[in-house]
Scaffold this active site. Structure first.
Site, PDB file in Angstrom:
ATOM      1  N   ARG A  92       0.673  -1.505   0.283  1.00 51.71           N
ATOM      2  CA  ARG A  92      -0.614   0.054   0.110  1.00 51.71           C
ATOM      3  C   ARG A  92       0.945   1.530   0.100  1.00 51.71           C
ATOM      4  O   ARG A  92       1.928   1.296   0.453  1.00 51.71           O
ATOM      5  CB  ARG A  92      -0.286   0.180   1.273  1.00 51.71           C
ATOM      6  CG  ARG A  92      -1.528   1.224   1.857  1.00 51.71           C
ATOM      7  CD  ARG A  92      -3.043   1.122   0.677  1.00 51.71           C
ATOM      8  NE  ARG A  92      -3.869   1.609   0.907  1.00 51.71           N
ATOM      9  CZ  ARG A  92      -5.657   2.104   0.085  1.00 51.71           C
ATOM     10  NH1 ARG A  92      -5.033   1.889  -1.644  1.00 51.71           N
ATOM     11  NH2 ARG A  92      -6.156   3.002   0.570  1.00 51.71           N
ATOM     12  N   THR A 365      -9.099   0.148 -10.481  1.00 43.80           N
ATOM     13  CA  THR A 365      -8.688  -0.573  -9.867  1.00 43.80           C
ATOM     14  C   THR A 365      -8.914  -2.020 -10.456  1.00 43.80           C
ATOM     15  O   THR A 365      -9.287  -2.073 -11.511  1.00 43.80           O
ATOM     16  CB  THR A 365      -9.291  -0.648  -8.634  1.00 43.80           C
ATOM     17  OG1 THR A 365      -8.813   0.686  -7.639  1.00 43.80           O
ATOM     18  CG2 THR A 365      -8.693  -1.531  -7.482  1.00 43.80           C
ATOM     19  N   ASN A 385      -5.793   4.290  -7.016  1.00 42.17           N
ATOM     20  CA  ASN A 385      -7.041   4.880  -6.940  1.00 42.17           C
ATOM     21  C   ASN A 385      -7.938   5.508  -7.845  1.00 42.17           C
ATOM     22  O   ASN A 385      -8.729   4.256  -8.015  1.00 42.17           O
ATOM     23  CB  ASN A 385      -6.705   5.406  -5.772  1.00 42.17           C
ATOM     24  CG  ASN A 385      -8.541   6.317  -5.135  1.00 42.17           C
ATOM     25  OD1 ASN A 385      -9.017   5.571  -4.941  1.00 42.17           O
ATOM     26  ND2 ASN A 385      -8.216   8.034  -4.631  1.00 42.17           N
ATOM     27  N   ASP A 407      -7.615   8.293   0.542  1.00 37.58           N
ATOM     28  CA  ASP A 407      -8.770   7.144   0.908  1.00 37.58           C
ATOM     29  C   ASP A 407      -7.988   7.711   2.392  1.00 37.58           C
ATOM     30  O   ASP A 407      -8.738   6.657   3.475  1.00 37.58           O
ATOM     31  CB  ASP A 407      -7.631   6.139   0.462  1.00 37.58           C
ATOM     32  CG  ASP A 407      -8.812   5.348  -0.586  1.00 37.58           C
ATOM     33  OD1 ASP A 407      -9.210   5.419  -0.988  1.00 37.58           O
ATOM     34  OD2 ASP A 407      -8.078   3.987  -1.828  1.00 37.58           O
ATOM     35  N   GLY A 457     -14.208   0.197  -5.213  1.00 45.38           N
ATOM     36  CA  GLY A 457     -14.018   1.679  -3.830  1.00 45.38           C
ATOM     37  C   GLY A 457     -14.973   0.905  -2.661  1.00 45.38           C
ATOM     38  O   GLY A 457     -14.440  -0.258  -2.002  1.00 45.38           O
TER      39      GLY A 457
HETATM   40  O1  DON Z   1      -7.791   1.406  -1.615  1.00 49.00           O
HETATM   41  C1  DON Z   1      -8.906   1.271  -2.025  1.00 49.00           C
HETATM   42  O2  DON Z   1     -10.171   1.127  -1.010  1.00 49.00           O
HETATM   43  C2  DON Z   1      -9.507   2.128  -3.358  1.00 49.00           C
HETATM   44  N1  DON Z   1      -8.241   3.049  -3.263  1.00 49.00           N
HETATM   45  C3  DON Z   1      -9.827   1.349  -4.168  1.00 49.00           C
HETATM   46  C4  DON Z   1     -10.325   2.494  -5.107  1.00 49.00           C
HETATM   47  C5  DON Z   1     -11.055   1.159  -6.169  1.00 49.00           C
HETATM   48  O3  DON Z   1     -11.328   0.133  -6.306  1.00 49.00           O
HETATM   49  C6  DON Z   1     -11.634   1.892  -7.813  1.00 49.00           C
HETATM   50  N2  DON Z   1     -12.795   0.801  -8.477  1.00 49.00           N
HETATM   51  N3  DON Z   1     -13.375   1.624  -9.702  1.00 49.00           N
END
Ligand code: DON
Length: 554
Positions: A92, A365, A385, A407, A457
């Site tokens: 991360r 993502t 992101n 985030d 997300g």
């Molecule tokens: O880490 C996370 O929870 C987000 N940055 C993930 C973003 C994401 O899944 C976008 N997808 N559509």
């Protein structure tokens, strides 16, 4: 003779009931055919699932630049067949050393500047993906890092063809892509969304990948490439420092393990909230007989479980290296029993009235899954992101940077781009990891092993919850990924759903129970799953019919 027959029958019976320890095929499930092929090629060259995961991650960084990449991060959930070790590789992003809690607040009004945490150099955390690939390859792989990165380097030089999905996301992020000169020249054509079939080749990215292949960690985090990344960020108003890159470290985390109705669900640990949120929701649901319920009651109950689990996310979760998160208490069955006490099967609980329990103790993502023939497995969810991340590429690097800083909870109670709220546990601190929802997951039963995950997300976790409930019914991977989806995340207090997910009758019944419903316009998620039936060794894989997935089994 009779003894011989009895003996032979016994041997036959044992052969039938002994689970096959090895899968009969290898599989890669992910969103892009070129990335799946890169993974299979590496497996066929004698690499294991971990080498293949390096190859797929790097290939995705090239052919789906809007979803993940060297400028981002992710979580890789591993199972090593030789000793059964299960571990989550945490790559991360972290906040730069000069980051401050209120860095996105207007100094005079105190209002959150939601543009700065999403667009441009100030939105970018220190990337973790390159370090994670080095770690995966060195600690778990059979091949060299250079071998596993070769397909991605070739793809970056040869280019890939723009498809409709690329065009849609580039249109969505057009102004920000157009405002960074390198991003504009790589991803756009004369400042506009490229035509269908345009070839996007990325020479600078190929050079950066070659530097990583040659020098490992130092090839990205120190030396010439690191200098270009830092000076590019600083010139564009960002706050990275050379030390931030040199100090970046991958972490190995113990995954969250949930016992649910005889299944073992293994999922992402903090700084992903996925495992804990799933564990709270499943521990609530386990108290009920879902199979005996009518559909409206069942959906209502699942929504109420989601509401409570996401409330705990907002209240307690953050990077456990920086804040104390009561993980044991949150994942305990007794905590879920207490959360279910005010759960009414006939009426929705307004989120504003849900205060949570005291647990203190003392767009884009991507996801892919890989299984090799030895039984090694990887489920990985990677991100920069928002689609095309921050939209910013430091000159001469070809590395599109993330906007993962969004985030964090940039101000208590202020929603991020996914509408998620948080508090102090997820406030910005230098070098801290921002809370995530990415949740690569394994589902283990006595007779089977599942690997799954999805982008999306805040909705990632609820999508997985629905898939786990489907797996519980004995369904195949193809139906886990195709399942109609609905979601509740505590705030906003609405049940979001795919347009066709709930019948009119079901909608009426849920409304009568007090739920506010919102059709989210178009379908969401892009789940990729593999199922290995241990009784006969059969391997099946499935990609989300909503996406452009490519599940290969051979
Ligand atoms: O880490 C996370 O929870 C987000 N940055 C993930 C973003 C994401 O899944 C976008 N997808 N559509």
């Amino acid at each position: 003779m009779r003894w011989l027959i009895i003996l032979l029958s016994l041997v036959f019976l044992m052969a039938c009931s002994t689970p096959q320890l090895r899968p009969q095929a290898q599989a890669v499930a992910n969103t892009h055919p070129a990335a799946s092929q890169a993974g299979l090629d590496i497996l066929n060259q004698g690499g294991n699932a971990f080498d293949a995961a390096v190859a797929v991650s790097a290939a995705l960084a090239v052919v789906e630049p809007f979803g993940s990449g060297l400028g981002g991060g992710g979580f890789w959930l591993l199972h090593r067949a030789s000793d059964g070790r299960q571990v989550m590789i945490d790559g991360r992003e972290v906040a730069p050393g000069a980051a401050q809690r209120d860095m996105y607040l207007d100094p005079v009004t105190g209002q959150a500047n939601k543009v700065a945490s999403v667009n441009g150099a100030l939105a970018a955390g220190i990337p973790g993906l390159p370090a994670a690939l080095v770690h995966l390859s060195e600690q778990y792989g059979e091949l060299s890092l250079a071998d596993s990165l070769r397909p991605a380097i070739r793809l970056a030089k040869n280019g890939f063809l723009v498809n409709e999905h690329y065009r849609r996301l580039a249109r969505f992020r057009l102004p920000v892509l157009a405002s960074s000169e390198p991003a504009r020249s790589i991803f756009l054509r004369e400042g506009l969304v490229p035509e269908l079939g345009t070839r996007i080749s990325q020479q600078d990215l190929a050079t950066s990948l070659e530097s990583l292949a040659r020098d490992g960690f130092s090839g990205f985090y120190r030396g010439e490439l690191a200098d270009k990344l830092v000076s590019g960020v600083q010139q564009a108003g960002g706050i990275w420092d050379k030390q931030d890159l040199a100090n970046y470290r991958v972490k190995e985390r113990e995954p969250v393990v949930i016992d649910y109705n005889g299944m073992r669900v293994i999922s992402a640990a903090l700084p992903s909230s996925g495992g804990l949120v799933l564990s709270i929701a499943l521990n609530i649901l386990e108290q009920y007989d879902l199979a005996a319920m009518d559909e409206a009651t069942r959906v209502h109950l699942v929504v109420e479980a989601m509401r409570r689990a996401y409330q705990a996310r907002a209240q307690y979760m953050g990077d456990a290296d920086f804040v104390s998160v009561p993980t044991e208490k949150l994942s305990h069955k007794s905590y879920a029993r207490a959360l279910a006490e005010n759960l009414n099967l006939k009426a929705a609980m307004p989120s504003q009235q849900l205060t949570g329990l005291n647990a203190s103790e003392g767009h884009d993502t991507t996801h892919f899954s890989v299984l090799d023939k030895a039984g090694n497995r990887v489920a990985a969810t990677l991100s920069i992101n928002y689609p095309f991340g921050s939209g910013f590429v430091p000159p001469g690097t070809g590395v599109l940077l993330n906007d993962e800083m969004d985030d964090f909870s940039i101000k208590p109670g202020t929603p991020n781009v996914y509408g998620l709220v948080g508090g102090l546990a997820n406030a910005i601190q230098p070098n801290k990891r921002m809370l995530s929802s990415m949740s690569p997951t394994f589902i283990e039963t006595d007779g089977s092993v599942g690997l799954l995950g999805t982008p999306g997300g805040s909705r990632i976790i609820s999508m997985l919850l629905l898939a786990i409930l489907e797996a519980e019914k004995g369904a195949q991977a193809s139906s886990w990924v195709a399942l109609p989806r609905y979601h509740h995340q505590y705030l906003p207090d609405v049940v979001q759903h795919e347009p066709e997910a709930l019948s009119d009758e079901l909608k009426a019944e849920l409304t009568a129970k007090g739920h506010k419903l919102e059709s989210v316009g178009r379908t969401y998620g892009n789940m990729h799953a593999i199922l290995w039936d241990k009784k006969n060794g059969r391997v099946t894989a499935a990609s989300d019919p909503r996406g452009r997935g490519m599940a290969l089994v051979e």
